[in-house]
Scaffold this motif. Structure first.
Motif, mmCIF file in Angstrom:
data_model
loop_
_atom_site.group_PDB
_atom_site.id
_atom_site.type_symbol
_atom_site.label_atom_id
_atom_site.label_comp_id
_atom_site.label_asym_id
_atom_site.label_seq_id
_atom_site.Cartn_x
_atom_site.Cartn_y
_atom_site.Cartn_z
ATOM 1 N N LYS A 1 40.278 32.596 36.329
ATOM 2 C CA LYS A 1 41.364 32.006 35.556
ATOM 3 C C LYS A 1 42.014 33.071 34.693
ATOM 4 O O LYS A 1 41.354 33.979 34.196
ATOM 5 C CB LYS A 1 40.824 30.891 34.648
ATOM 6 C CG LYS A 1 40.577 29.589 35.395
ATOM 7 C CD LYS A 1 40.258 28.488 34.415
ATOM 8 C CE LYS A 1 40.096 27.153 35.126
ATOM 9 N NZ LYS A 1 39.832 26.073 34.161
ATOM 10 N N CYS A 2 43.282 32.917 34.481
ATOM 11 C CA CYS A 2 44.022 33.816 33.590
ATOM 12 C C CYS A 2 43.479 33.694 32.173
ATOM 13 O O CYS A 2 43.236 32.593 31.684
ATOM 14 C CB CYS A 2 45.498 33.426 33.630
ATOM 15 S SG CYS A 2 46.496 34.345 32.465
ATOM 16 N N SER A 3 43.307 34.845 31.519
ATOM 17 C CA SER A 3 42.770 34.819 30.160
ATOM 18 C C SER A 3 43.803 34.324 29.160
ATOM 19 O O SER A 3 43.468 33.913 28.063
ATOM 20 C CB SER A 3 42.303 36.211 29.759
ATOM 21 O OG SER A 3 43.408 37.084 29.659
ATOM 22 N N ARG A 4 45.059 34.384 29.505
ATOM 23 C CA ARG A 4 46.117 34.015 28.569
ATOM 24 C C ARG A 4 46.501 32.541 28.689
ATOM 25 O O ARG A 4 46.543 31.827 27.702
ATOM 26 C CB ARG A 4 47.344 34.881 28.825
ATOM 27 C CG ARG A 4 48.413 34.728 27.755
ATOM 28 C CD ARG A 4 49.634 35.539 28.086
ATOM 29 N NE ARG A 4 49.365 36.971 28.060
ATOM 30 C CZ ARG A 4 50.249 37.891 28.431
ATOM 31 N NH1 ARG A 4 51.444 37.536 28.856
ATOM 32 N NH2 ARG A 4 49.933 39.161 28.394
ATOM 33 N N CYS A 5 46.779 32.115 29.914
ATOM 34 C CA CYS A 5 47.306 30.753 30.078
ATOM 35 C C CYS A 5 46.358 29.841 30.831
ATOM 36 O O CYS A 5 46.658 28.675 31.030
ATOM 37 C CB CYS A 5 48.664 30.794 30.766
ATOM 38 S SG CYS A 5 48.613 31.308 32.488
ATOM 39 N N LYS A 6 45.206 30.378 31.257
ATOM 40 C CA LYS A 6 44.170 29.582 31.924
ATOM 41 C C LYS A 6 44.604 29.055 33.295
ATOM 42 O O LYS A 6 44.027 28.134 33.817
ATOM 43 C CB LYS A 6 43.713 28.400 31.043
ATOM 44 C CG LYS A 6 43.275 28.809 29.645
ATOM 45 C CD LYS A 6 42.099 29.795 29.689
ATOM 46 C CE LYS A 6 41.537 30.041 28.308
ATOM 47 N NZ LYS A 6 42.467 30.755 27.430
ATOM 48 N N GLU A 7 45.611 29.676 33.842
ATOM 49 C CA GLU A 7 46.054 29.294 35.175
ATOM 50 C C GLU A 7 45.041 29.774 36.207
ATOM 51 O O GLU A 7 44.638 30.931 36.175
ATOM 52 C CB GLU A 7 47.427 29.927 35.448
ATOM 53 C CG GLU A 7 48.017 29.588 36.785
ATOM 54 C CD GLU A 7 48.630 28.200 36.838
ATOM 55 O OE1 GLU A 7 48.598 27.481 35.822
ATOM 56 O OE2 GLU A 7 49.138 27.844 37.908
ATOM 57 N N PRO A 8 44.601 28.916 37.111
ATOM 58 C CA PRO A 8 43.682 29.368 38.169
ATOM 59 C C PRO A 8 44.354 30.403 39.060
ATOM 60 O O PRO A 8 45.525 30.263 39.416
ATOM 61 C CB PRO A 8 43.381 28.088 38.960
ATOM 62 C CG PRO A 8 43.728 26.971 38.041
ATOM 63 C CD PRO A 8 44.847 27.474 37.179
ATOM 64 N N GLN B 1 48.689 39.815 39.541
ATOM 65 C CA GLN B 1 49.086 39.291 38.238
ATOM 66 C C GLN B 1 49.018 37.770 38.273
ATOM 67 O O GLN B 1 49.095 37.158 39.333
ATOM 68 C CB GLN B 1 50.527 39.684 37.915
ATOM 69 C CG GLN B 1 50.718 41.166 37.656
ATOM 70 C CD GLN B 1 52.155 41.470 37.303
ATOM 71 O OE1 GLN B 1 53.073 41.053 37.991
ATOM 72 N NE2 GLN B 1 52.343 42.187 36.215
ATOM 73 N N CYS B 2 48.881 37.184 37.109
ATOM 74 C CA CYS B 2 48.976 35.737 37.001
ATOM 75 C C CYS B 2 50.351 35.285 37.478
ATOM 76 O O CYS B 2 51.359 35.854 37.084
ATOM 77 C CB CYS B 2 48.757 35.319 35.550
ATOM 78 S SG CYS B 2 49.050 33.567 35.260
ATOM 79 N N GLU B 3 50.352 34.256 38.318
ATOM 80 C CA GLU B 3 51.627 33.763 38.841
ATOM 81 C C GLU B 3 52.498 33.174 37.741
ATOM 82 O O GLU B 3 53.706 33.097 37.852
ATOM 83 C CB GLU B 3 51.361 32.668 39.887
ATOM 84 C CG GLU B 3 50.628 33.187 41.112
ATOM 85 C CD GLU B 3 50.278 32.044 42.069
ATOM 86 O OE1 GLU B 3 50.589 30.882 41.736
ATOM 87 O OE2 GLU B 3 49.715 32.320 43.129
ATOM 88 N N LYS B 4 51.856 32.744 36.690
ATOM 89 C CA LYS B 4 52.559 31.992 35.660
ATOM 90 C C LYS B 4 53.086 32.888 34.536
ATOM 91 O O LYS B 4 54.249 32.820 34.181
ATOM 92 C CB LYS B 4 51.599 30.943 35.085
ATOM 93 C CG LYS B 4 52.274 29.767 34.431
ATOM 94 C CD LYS B 4 51.222 28.692 34.152
ATOM 95 C CE LYS B 4 51.881 27.435 33.597
ATOM 96 N NZ LYS B 4 50.875 26.381 33.351
ATOM 97 N N CYS B 5 52.184 33.746 33.984
ATOM 98 C CA CYS B 5 52.569 34.518 32.809
ATOM 99 C C CYS B 5 52.565 36.026 33.057
ATOM 100 O O CYS B 5 52.988 36.784 32.203
ATOM 101 C CB CYS B 5 51.654 34.172 31.634
ATOM 102 S SG CYS B 5 49.988 34.825 31.784
ATOM 103 N N GLY B 6 52.070 36.457 34.221
ATOM 104 C CA GLY B 6 52.103 37.883 34.525
ATOM 105 C C GLY B 6 50.949 38.675 33.939
ATOM 106 O O GLY B 6 50.915 39.893 34.049
ATOM 107 N N SER B 7 49.998 38.006 33.296
ATOM 108 C CA SER B 7 48.844 38.692 32.727
ATOM 109 C C SER B 7 47.988 39.310 33.824
ATOM 110 O O SER B 7 47.938 38.805 34.940
ATOM 111 C CB SER B 7 48.013 37.688 31.922
ATOM 112 O OG SER B 7 46.801 38.286 31.505
ATOM 113 N N LYS B 8 47.323 40.400 33.470
ATOM 114 C CA LYS B 8 46.449 41.054 34.446
ATOM 115 C C LYS B 8 44.991 40.965 34.027
ATOM 116 O O LYS B 8 44.146 41.688 34.536
ATOM 117 C CB LYS B 8 46.848 42.523 34.603
ATOM 118 C CG LYS B 8 48.200 42.683 35.279
ATOM 119 C CD LYS B 8 48.544 44.145 35.441
ATOM 120 C CE LYS B 8 49.885 44.285 36.154
ATOM 121 N NZ LYS B 8 50.272 45.704 36.269
#
Ligand SMILES: [Zn+2]
Length: 44
Positions: free
Chosen positions: A3-10, A21-28
Motif C-alpha cells: 500500500k502507498c504510505s501516503r494515501c494508502k492506495e493498494p 509510483q502510486c497510481e493515485k498520488c505518485g508516491s514512491k
C-alpha cells in the motif's frame, strides 16, 4: 500486497519493477502488508 504510505492506495503493480509510483498520488514509498510487521520499502 503493498500500500502507498501516503494515501494508502493498494499497489497492483509488481513492486520489483524499477521506478513504480502510486497510481493515485505518485508516491514512491510503500508499505508491505503483513499480519504483524509493517515493512517500509522504497522504489528504486
Ligand atoms: Zn498514493
Amino acid at each position: 500486497m503493498y500500500k502507498c504510505s501516503r494515501c494508502k492506495e493498494p499497489i497492483r503493480t509488481d513492486i520489483n519493477t524499477v521506478g513504480i509510483q502510486c497510481e493515485k498520488c505518485g508516491s514512491k514509498i510503500f508499505f508491505k502488508e503483513r499480519p504483524n510487521v509493517k515493512k517500509v520499502i522504497r522504489a528504486r
